[in-house]
Design a protein around this motif. Structure first.
Motif, PDB file in Angstrom:
ATOM      1  N   GLY A  18      56.409   7.698  61.627  1.00  0.00           N
ATOM      2  CA  GLY A  18      56.505   6.266  61.906  1.00  0.00           C
ATOM      3  C   GLY A  18      55.185   5.670  62.386  1.00  0.00           C
ATOM      4  N   PHE A  19      54.063   6.270  61.982  1.00  0.00           N
ATOM      5  CA  PHE A  19      52.754   5.699  62.354  1.00  0.00           C
ATOM      6  C   PHE A  19      52.488   4.446  61.521  1.00  0.00           C
ATOM      7  N   ASP A  20      51.655   3.568  62.084  1.00  0.00           N
ATOM      8  CA  ASP A  20      51.314   2.313  61.436  1.00  0.00           C
ATOM      9  C   ASP A  20      49.917   2.456  60.811  1.00  0.00           C
ATOM     10  N   ALA A  23      47.215   0.191  62.175  1.00  0.00           N
ATOM     11  CA  ALA A  23      46.679   0.590  63.491  1.00  0.00           C
ATOM     12  C   ALA A  23      45.670   1.728  63.326  1.00  0.00           C
ATOM     13  N   ASP A  24      45.968   2.681  62.424  1.00  0.00           N
ATOM     14  CA  ASP A  24      44.999   3.758  62.140  1.00  0.00           C
ATOM     15  C   ASP A  24      43.679   3.145  61.656  1.00  0.00           C
ATOM     16  N   GLU A  25      43.777   2.130  60.797  1.00  0.00           N
ATOM     17  CA  GLU A  25      42.567   1.547  60.197  1.00  0.00           C
ATOM     18  C   GLU A  25      41.798   0.683  61.202  1.00  0.00           C
ATOM     19  N   ALA A 123      39.562   8.966  64.553  1.00  0.00           N
ATOM     20  CA  ALA A 123      40.191   7.703  64.969  1.00  0.00           C
ATOM     21  C   ALA A 123      41.590   7.642  64.391  1.00  0.00           C
ATOM     22  N   HIS A 124      42.575   7.269  65.220  1.00  0.00           N
ATOM     23  CA  HIS A 124      43.916   6.982  64.703  1.00  0.00           C
ATOM     24  C   HIS A 124      44.572   5.929  65.586  1.00  0.00           C
ATOM     25  N   GLY A 125      45.738   5.489  65.136  1.00  0.00           N
ATOM     26  CA  GLY A 125      46.369   4.338  65.776  1.00  0.00           C
ATOM     27  C   GLY A 125      46.713   4.513  67.238  1.00  0.00           C
ATOM     28  N   ASN A 126      46.744   5.763  67.730  1.00  0.00           N
ATOM     29  CA  ASN A 126      47.098   5.975  69.138  1.00  0.00           C
ATOM     30  C   ASN A 126      45.911   6.290  70.012  1.00  0.00           C
ATOM     31  N   ASN A 127      44.696   6.206  69.495  1.00  0.00           N
ATOM     32  CA  ASN A 127      43.593   6.582  70.391  1.00  0.00           C
ATOM     33  C   ASN A 127      42.487   5.540  70.541  1.00  0.00           C
ATOM     34  N   THR A 145      38.315   9.520  59.751  1.00  0.00           N
ATOM     35  CA  THR A 145      39.484   8.644  59.647  1.00  0.00           C
ATOM     36  C   THR A 145      40.553   9.373  58.854  1.00  0.00           C
ATOM     37  N   GLN A 146      41.830   9.007  59.061  1.00  0.00           N
ATOM     38  CA  GLN A 146      42.864   9.603  58.205  1.00  0.00           C
ATOM     39  C   GLN A 146      43.233   8.664  57.060  1.00  0.00           C
ATOM     40  N   SER A 147      42.544   7.506  57.028  1.00  0.00           N
ATOM     41  CA  SER A 147      42.729   6.590  55.903  1.00  0.00           C
ATOM     42  C   SER A 147      41.507   6.717  54.978  1.00  0.00           C
ATOM     43  N   GLY A 158      43.258  16.930  56.366  1.00  0.00           N
ATOM     44  CA  GLY A 158      43.802  17.545  57.581  1.00  0.00           C
ATOM     45  C   GLY A 158      44.364  16.509  58.530  1.00  0.00           C
ATOM     46  N   PHE A 159      45.294  16.970  59.370  1.00  0.00           N
ATOM     47  CA  PHE A 159      46.048  16.049  60.230  1.00  0.00           C
ATOM     48  C   PHE A 159      45.754  16.275  61.714  1.00  0.00           C
ATOM     49  N   THR A 160      46.162  17.430  62.251  1.00  0.00           N
ATOM     50  CA  THR A 160      45.901  17.669  63.675  1.00  0.00           C
ATOM     51  C   THR A 160      44.466  18.194  63.828  1.00  0.00           C
ATOM     52  N   LEU A 209      56.622  19.111  64.900  1.00  0.00           N
ATOM     53  CA  LEU A 209      56.437  18.616  63.532  1.00  0.00           C
ATOM     54  C   LEU A 209      54.945  18.529  63.185  1.00  0.00           C
ATOM     55  N   LYS A 210      54.117  18.137  64.163  1.00  0.00           N
ATOM     56  CA  LYS A 210      52.661  18.113  63.921  1.00  0.00           C
ATOM     57  C   LYS A 210      52.176  19.516  63.548  1.00  0.00           C
ATOM     58  N   LEU A 211      52.660  20.511  64.298  1.00  0.00           N
ATOM     59  CA  LEU A 211      52.210  21.886  64.045  1.00  0.00           C
ATOM     60  C   LEU A 211      52.723  22.392  62.692  1.00  0.00           C
TER      61      LEU A 211
END
Ligand SMILES: Nc1ncnc2c1ncn2[C@@H]1O[C@H](COP(=O)(O)OP(=O)(O)OP(=O)(O)O)[C@@H](O)[C@H]1O
Ligand SMILES: Nc1nc2c(c(=O)[nH]1)N=C(CO)CN2
Ligand SMILES: [Mg+2]
Length: 232
Positions: A18-20, A23-25, A123-127, A145-147, A158-160, A209-211
């Motif tokens: 449910g990430f936005d 917000a990541d961008e 960088a991501h939407g929560n940091n 970036t993840q975008s 990669g994610f985490t 779930l992240k792991l």
């Protein structure tokens, strides 16, 4: 990992967590603007002492794997994933590179960076608040970036922090990547959760779930990349 391939994983991640994406961008744009003003490193600027890499994650086996690594006394390019940096400093190991979204024990990450570790900041939407607070305290920064990457920003896949570190190693030309402290599973350590009182604790459902994603992404690289992955 090609950005187009990553973006297919990312679409599922946005959905599952449910990430936005906007917000990541926004966070990514902040990081890019900071790096444009203060100077950004490029991949070629990173000193890679060996094509044998070791990536340290913050799982329960971290301390014992650090001891095994020290006993080996082999030249390797050392990457620590975020909170794992604290354990490395406790064992007097300075990582060559730290991969972080700035939620590990920040005084240790700042200290390792001051001593020469390149820091790969995600960088991501929560940091965004963490970016605002800590970027001015860091040097030799590579931005991710993840975008879609732009300007000073990269996307190696990669994610985490841990699996992003593995994809970074592959992008840096690793022939072999050792996974240390990368247990995945359902147990986290105080290195992963700096406010936890005990050494070990249960991973909450989001962390689990992240792991799971981290583990599946590394499996994907093992099947599709031309790098040997060695799981300790
Ligand atoms: N059992 C585990 N517990 C914690 N981290 C693990 C584990 N196994 C592997 N890792 C890897 O270690 C990395 C560093 O851990 P840390 O918890 O500091 O990272 P993180 O990605 O910032 O996670 P979070 O989003 O929960 O803050 C993780 O990104 C993950 O890839
Ligand atoms: N939007 C968002 N993106 C992330 C997050 C997160 O919590 N929120 N955590 C990550 C590291 O585990 C990687 N990417
Ligand atoms: Mg982190």
């Amino acid at each position: 990992m090609e950005v187009q391939v990553w973006l297919r994983w990312y679409t599922r991640i946005l959905d599952d967590f449910g990430f936005d994406r906007r917000a990541d961008e926004e966070s990514a744009s902040y990081l890019d603007a900071f790096l444009r003003e203060h100077g950004c490193l490029r991949v070629d600027d990173i000193d890679v002492p060996s094509s044998d890499f070791i990536v340290f994650g913050a799982g329960p086996s971290l301390r014992s794997h650090l001891k095994r690594f020290r006993a080996l006394d082999e030249p390797m390019t050392v990457i620590s994933a975020d909170g794992a940096t604290t354990a490395l400093l406790e064992e007097d190991v300075l990582p060559d590179i730290i991969v972080t979204d700035l939620d590990g024990k920040m005084e240790d990450i700042i200290e390792a960076n001051r001593q020469g570790a390149v820091v790969v900041v995600h960088a991501h939407g929560n940091n965004l608040p963490a970016l605002r607070r800590y970027l001015p305290l860091l040097q030799n920064i590579i931005g991710t970036t993840q975008s879609i990457p732009h300007g000073c920003l990269h996307n190696f896949g990669g994610f985490t922090d841990g699996d992003r570190a593995v994809f970074l190693a592959a992008a840096l030309g690793a022939g072999r990547i050792v996974l240390a402290g990368m247990d995945f599973g359902e147990v986290v350590t105080r290195y992963s959760r700096p406010d936890m009182d005990s050494e070990l604790g249960p991973a909450d459902p989001v962390k689990r779930l992240k792991l799971e994603y981290a583990s599946r992404l590394i499996d994907w690289l093992e099947r599709n990349g031309d790098v040997r992955i060695e799981r300790w």
